[in-house]
Design a protein around this motif. Sequence first.
Motif, PDB file in Angstrom:
ATOM      1  N   ARG A 118      -7.226  12.902  -5.140  1.00 13.67           N
ATOM      2  CA  ARG A 118      -6.112  12.018  -4.806  1.00 13.67           C
ATOM      3  C   ARG A 118      -6.564  10.567  -4.677  1.00 13.67           C
ATOM      4  O   ARG A 118      -7.725  10.289  -4.437  1.00 13.67           O
ATOM      5  CB  ARG A 118      -5.471  12.494  -3.505  1.00 13.67           C
ATOM      6  N   GLU A 119      -5.609   9.665  -4.796  1.00 17.41           N
ATOM      7  CA  GLU A 119      -5.915   8.240  -4.679  1.00 17.41           C
ATOM      8  C   GLU A 119      -6.552   7.899  -3.337  1.00 17.41           C
ATOM      9  O   GLU A 119      -7.475   7.094  -3.268  1.00 17.41           O
ATOM     10  CB  GLU A 119      -4.646   7.410  -4.860  1.00 17.41           C
ATOM     11  N   ASP A 120      -6.065   8.518  -2.269  1.00 10.80           N
ATOM     12  CA  ASP A 120      -6.619   8.204  -0.955  1.00 10.80           C
ATOM     13  C   ASP A 120      -8.056   8.699  -0.794  1.00 10.80           C
ATOM     14  O   ASP A 120      -8.771   8.271   0.112  1.00 10.80           O
ATOM     15  CB  ASP A 120      -5.721   8.714   0.173  1.00 10.80           C
ATOM     16  N   GLN A 130     -11.132   5.984  -0.958  1.00 12.62           N
ATOM     17  CA  GLN A 130     -11.594   5.208   0.192  1.00 12.62           C
ATOM     18  C   GLN A 130     -12.893   5.744   0.783  1.00 12.62           C
ATOM     19  O   GLN A 130     -13.662   4.992   1.369  1.00 12.62           O
ATOM     20  CB  GLN A 130     -10.521   5.168   1.273  1.00 12.62           C
TER      21      GLN A 130
END
Length: 108
Positions: free
Chosen positions: A77-79, A82
């Motif tokens: 996922r994009e998150d 981080q």
Amino acid sequence: MDRVEGLNEREDFVADQPPSTSPEATRAEIARMLRELLGIERPIDPGHDLARDLQLDSVGLLTIVVELERVYAIELREDDAQQVRTVSDLASLVDRRVAEKSAGGGEP
């Protein structure tokens, strides 16, 4: 563009038998992808920063993510981005997603 086209050349490698998911095996698989898909010829260490040390830009990162998702039948996922800076971080994330999927907690 030849590197991106190479993604489809390994379709036989996927599905039923993804690679082993020990931290060492996953790091080795990521190193293979970096060499084969992106042409990185230098030795790849677990502590290498993907952007700073290996000079991966957004296209290079996307290429590796797409291949990891395909080979391991997982979804990144994009998150997740981080928490990923190094080769080792990326390998740990892949191993975690594979474990979640095996436990029934992840969707491919």
